[in-house]
Design a protein around this motif. Structure first.
Motif, PDB file in Angstrom:
ATOM      1  N   GLN A  19      18.583  25.014  -5.557  1.00  0.00           N
ATOM      2  CA  GLN A  19      19.029  25.126  -4.498  1.00  0.00           C
ATOM      3  C   GLN A  19      18.552  24.010  -3.533  1.00  0.00           C
ATOM      4  N   SER A  20      16.983  24.608  -4.126  1.00  0.00           N
ATOM      5  CA  SER A  20      15.864  23.350  -3.256  1.00  0.00           C
ATOM      6  C   SER A  20      16.257  21.913  -3.841  1.00  0.00           C
ATOM      7  N   LEU A  21      16.179  22.117  -4.517  1.00  0.00           N
ATOM      8  CA  LEU A  21      16.037  20.318  -5.331  1.00  0.00           C
ATOM      9  C   LEU A  21      17.820  19.604  -5.352  1.00  0.00           C
ATOM     10  N   GLY A  22      18.622  20.530  -4.790  1.00  0.00           N
ATOM     11  CA  GLY A  22      19.738  19.874  -3.901  1.00  0.00           C
ATOM     12  C   GLY A  22      19.405  19.093  -2.853  1.00  0.00           C
ATOM     13  N   LEU A  23      18.811  20.785  -2.179  1.00  0.00           N
ATOM     14  CA  LEU A  23      18.482  19.847  -0.615  1.00  0.00           C
ATOM     15  C   LEU A  23      17.396  18.947  -0.814  1.00  0.00           C
ATOM     16  N   ALA A  24      16.546  18.550  -1.240  1.00  0.00           N
ATOM     17  CA  ALA A  24      15.682  17.220  -0.813  1.00  0.00           C
ATOM     18  C   ALA A  24      16.690  16.313  -2.008  1.00  0.00           C
ATOM     19  N   VAL A  25      17.484  16.164  -2.436  1.00  0.00           N
ATOM     20  CA  VAL A  25      18.374  14.848  -2.773  1.00  0.00           C
ATOM     21  C   VAL A  25      19.127  15.254  -1.923  1.00  0.00           C
ATOM     22  N   GLU A  26      19.658  15.492  -0.626  1.00  0.00           N
ATOM     23  CA  GLU A  26      20.807  15.819   0.429  1.00  0.00           C
ATOM     24  C   GLU A  26      20.131  14.789   1.319  1.00  0.00           C
ATOM     25  N   TYR A  27      18.513  15.788   1.297  1.00  0.00           N
ATOM     26  CA  TYR A  27      18.141  15.303   2.304  1.00  0.00           C
ATOM     27  C   TYR A  27      17.587  13.728   2.717  1.00  0.00           C
ATOM     28  N   GLU A  28      17.080  13.359   1.078  1.00  0.00           N
ATOM     29  CA  GLU A  28      16.766  11.652   1.157  1.00  0.00           C
ATOM     30  C   GLU A  28      18.394  10.473   1.438  1.00  0.00           C
ATOM     31  N   LYS A  29      19.242  11.250   0.727  1.00  0.00           N
ATOM     32  CA  LYS A  29      20.413  10.068   0.954  1.00  0.00           C
ATOM     33  C   LYS A  29      20.988  10.409   2.246  1.00  0.00           C
ATOM     34  N   SER A  30      20.466  11.405   3.340  1.00  0.00           N
ATOM     35  CA  SER A  30      20.670  11.332   4.978  1.00  0.00           C
ATOM     36  C   SER A  30      19.609  10.730   5.509  1.00  0.00           C
ATOM     37  N   ALA A  31      17.968  10.488   4.634  1.00  0.00           N
ATOM     38  CA  ALA A  31      17.457   9.823   5.571  1.00  0.00           C
ATOM     39  C   ALA A  31      17.229   8.480   5.017  1.00  0.00           C
ATOM     40  N   LYS A  32      17.851   7.826   4.463  1.00  0.00           N
ATOM     41  CA  LYS A  32      17.938   6.578   3.969  1.00  0.00           C
ATOM     42  C   LYS A  32      19.284   5.364   4.998  1.00  0.00           C
ATOM     43  N   ALA A  33      20.012   6.393   4.789  1.00  0.00           N
ATOM     44  CA  ALA A  33      21.476   6.254   6.087  1.00  0.00           C
ATOM     45  C   ALA A  33      21.033   5.803   7.567  1.00  0.00           C
ATOM     46  N   LEU A  34      20.455   6.928   7.841  1.00  0.00           N
ATOM     47  CA  LEU A  34      20.242   7.139   9.052  1.00  0.00           C
ATOM     48  C   LEU A  34      19.090   5.562   9.154  1.00  0.00           C
ATOM     49  N   MET A  35      17.889   5.304   8.346  1.00  0.00           N
ATOM     50  CA  MET A  35      17.186   4.478   8.266  1.00  0.00           C
ATOM     51  C   MET A  35      17.992   2.597   8.377  1.00  0.00           C
ATOM     52  N   LEU A  36      18.907   2.859   6.921  1.00  0.00           N
ATOM     53  CA  LEU A  36      19.667   1.475   7.532  1.00  0.00           C
ATOM     54  C   LEU A  36      19.861   0.769   8.419  1.00  0.00           C
ATOM     55  N   ARG A  37      20.642   2.040   8.913  1.00  0.00           N
ATOM     56  CA  ARG A  37      21.667   2.565  10.205  1.00  0.00           C
ATOM     57  C   ARG A  37      20.682   1.305  11.421  1.00  0.00           C
ATOM     58  N   LEU A  38      19.315   1.911  11.710  1.00  0.00           N
ATOM     59  CA  LEU A  38      18.593   1.846  12.219  1.00  0.00           C
ATOM     60  C   LEU A  38      18.436   0.263  11.927  1.00  0.00           C
ATOM     61  N   ASN A  39      17.936  -0.453  10.861  1.00  0.00           N
ATOM     62  CA  ASN A  39      17.258  -1.065  10.514  1.00  0.00           C
ATOM     63  C   ASN A  39      18.595  -1.925  10.722  1.00  0.00           C
ATOM     64  N   LEU A  40      20.001  -1.929  10.901  1.00  0.00           N
ATOM     65  CA  LEU A  40      20.863  -2.927  11.223  1.00  0.00           C
ATOM     66  C   LEU A  40      21.129  -2.522  12.823  1.00  0.00           C
ATOM     67  N   LEU A  41      20.908  -2.261  13.683  1.00  0.00           N
ATOM     68  CA  LEU A  41      21.103  -2.496  15.223  1.00  0.00           C
ATOM     69  C   LEU A  41      19.641  -2.630  15.549  1.00  0.00           C
ATOM     70  N   LYS A  42      18.488  -3.312  14.734  1.00  0.00           N
ATOM     71  CA  LYS A  42      17.757  -3.307  15.225  1.00  0.00           C
ATOM     72  C   LYS A  42      18.210  -4.780  15.062  1.00  0.00           C
ATOM     73  N   SER A  43      18.480  -5.217  13.650  1.00  0.00           N
ATOM     74  CA  SER A  43      18.930  -7.124  13.651  1.00  0.00           C
ATOM     75  C   SER A  43      19.812  -7.163  14.445  1.00  0.00           C
ATOM     76  N   ASN A  44      20.675  -6.716  15.138  1.00  0.00           N
ATOM     77  CA  ASN A  44      21.604  -6.735  15.671  1.00  0.00           C
ATOM     78  C   ASN A  44      23.280  -7.416  15.092  1.00  0.00           C
ATOM     79  N   MET A  45      23.065  -6.262  14.445  1.00  0.00           N
ATOM     80  CA  MET A  45      24.186  -6.668  12.841  1.00  0.00           C
ATOM     81  C   MET A  45      25.102  -5.727  13.136  1.00  0.00           C
ATOM     82  N   ILE A  46      25.977  -5.996  13.975  1.00  0.00           N
ATOM     83  CA  ILE A  46      26.713  -4.882  14.539  1.00  0.00           C
ATOM     84  C   ILE A  46      28.690  -5.290  14.332  1.00  0.00           C
ATOM     85  N   VAL A  47      29.433  -4.471  13.632  1.00  0.00           N
ATOM     86  CA  VAL A  47      31.221  -4.946  13.434  1.00  0.00           C
ATOM     87  C   VAL A  47      31.643  -4.580  14.804  1.00  0.00           C
ATOM     88  N   GLN A  48      31.460  -5.856  15.162  1.00  0.00           N
ATOM     89  CA  GLN A  48      32.966  -6.296  16.340  1.00  0.00           C
ATOM     90  C   GLN A  48      33.964  -5.722  16.433  1.00  0.00           C
TER      91      GLN A  48
END
Length: 417
Positions: free
Chosen positions: A388-417
């Motif tokens: 169960q702990s391992l499963g939660l860690a994997v989910e947390y890692e996916k969420s963190a990577k997705a959040l970092m990707l979104r922040l980098n896209l916003l920082k680079s002004n890559m927004i779909v109009q």
């Protein structure tokens, strides 16, 4: 089969109206020798009073006389006067309705054409020509201009397809009716639709069909609609179909809510006290009393035209659920005590458990046939917690990577109009 002492034909059959009452009487006559003469007599009289279906009348008389012959009783003559009068009336009505339809088509008034087509469909339904009735009702589709007319068309198609046992088509028209905008008299309309859906769901190949039936009847049929469903099923049937299917498919928490807080369904259960008692016994884990009471009514329930083929599978589902629930709290189960709780023999219980373990995989355990003990495999709690702990860690890692990707896209002004 021999009729059970719990079954009383006259009150049972009088709780229905229309064709379903005649169909049920004929079904009982064909499946219960001790009631066949009474049921055929009832069907013959009801056909003469309610319908103009000469073929059905003659077929019933033929079956009634066959039953009387087997008992060395005098046969019943066909009412030639009724047949002759009904034949002339049917011919006259058909000519009149066809003339009205032609006149309405000439006037090109949509509502008049719809009513004329519906009346012609009603005529064919009354005389037993379901295929012609279906065609007439179907043709009204192009002339429906209000929500009420759409619902009338849907209910007419549903009753014909139920008569012909075209249950997939029944489901299609139920969906169409439910999606009609601004449904008039919504509570009663939905209640009638849910009763039709419950019947159709019993005969559609679906692993969750009993759950669907239970949900339709326990959540969709209002108590104030009980006087409007007699042409589909009786209020007693709502409790019976809904209660048995809920036992076979609902989780323990759902059953608790059904018994304790579902006001509408509790009202229906009051009409059939033994079904309420069965559900209460099951919920309280009083399995011997539960199954003993169910067995008392098994043969009665098999006289129901729609439940007949489902009673044995439902009983099996309920019994298997009870056995699984009985075993949940234990790591070791004494088969002698368990057999006593289920009012059966140890050998019979062992045979049932073997199927649940080996064939169906519903119980994870092993049987010691010598000691007559059932052992359950002990789960490694440390491994379970680690997984169960391992499963939660994997989910947390996916969420963190997705959040970092979104922040980098916003920082680079890559927004779909």
């Amino acid at each position: 089969m021999a009729v059970s002492i719990n079954f009383d034909f006259e009150p049972y059959i009088n709780s229905y109206k229309g064709r379903t009452r005649i169909k049920r009487a004929l079904f009982i006559a064909e499946h219960c020798p001790s009631l066949e003469v009474e049921a055929y007599h009832f069907a013959v009289n009801d056909i003469k009073q309610q319908l103009s279906d000469i073929e059905l009348y003659q077929a019933c008389i033929k079956k009634l006389n066959a039953a009387l012959t087997r008992r060395n009783e005098p046969m019943v003559d066909i009412d030639a006067a009724w047949v002759d009068a009904t034949t002339k009336k049917n011919k006259r009505n058909l000519e009149q309705l066809e003339t009205e339809l032609k006149t309405c088509k000439t006037s090109v008034v949509k509502e008049s054409i719809r009513i004329a087509q519906t009346n012609l469909g009603d005529y064919y339904y009354d005389v037993g020509k379901m295929s012609d009735a279906s065609k007439c009702y179907s043709r009204t589709r192009d002339y429906c201009s209000t929500s009420k007319s759409i619902l009338d068309m849907c209910f007419n198609m549903i009753k014909v397809h139920l008569e012909e046992r075209h249950y997939v088509h029944v489901h299609s028209y139920i969906v169409r009716a439910e999606t009609t905008p601004q449904i008039p008299d919504k509570v009663n309309t939905i209640s009638r639709l849910k009763c039709c859906q419950a019947i159709a769901s019993l005969f559609i190949s679906d692993a969750n069909r009993y759950q669907t039936v239970a949900q339709c009847l326990t959540q969709g049929v209002a108590l104030e609609s009980s006087h409007l469903i007699h042409d589909i099923m009786s209020p007693n049937d709502v409790a019976l179909y809904g209660g048995l299917c809920a036992l076979a498919s609902f989780e323990r928490s759902q059953l608790h809510d059904l018994i304790s807080s579902n006001v509408a369904f509790k009202g229906y259960l009051e009409l059939v006290p033994h079904v309420r008692e069965i559900m209460e016994y099951f919920h309280a884990s009083k399995y011997a009393a539960c199954f003993s009471l169910m067995e008392n009514y098994r043969e009665d329930w098999k006289l129901d035209i729609y439940l007949n083929s489902h009673i044995d599978p439902i009983f099996q589902c309920v019994r298997e659920k009870a056995m699984v629930q009985y075993c949940i709290p234990y790591s070791i189960v004494d088969l002698g005590r368990m057999a006593s709780a289920f009012h059966t023999t140890v050998d019979q219980l062992e045979s049932e458990l073997v199927k649940l373990i080996g064939q169906k995989g519903k119980i994870d355990g092993r049987i010691d046939s010598h000691e007559k003990v059932l052992y359950f495999k002990q789960q490694d709690q440390r491994k379970k917690a680690f997984d169960q702990s391992l499963g939660l860690a994997v989910e947390y890692e996916k969420s963190a990577k997705a959040l970092m990707l979104r922040l980098n896209l916003l920082k680079s002004n890559m927004i779909v109009q």
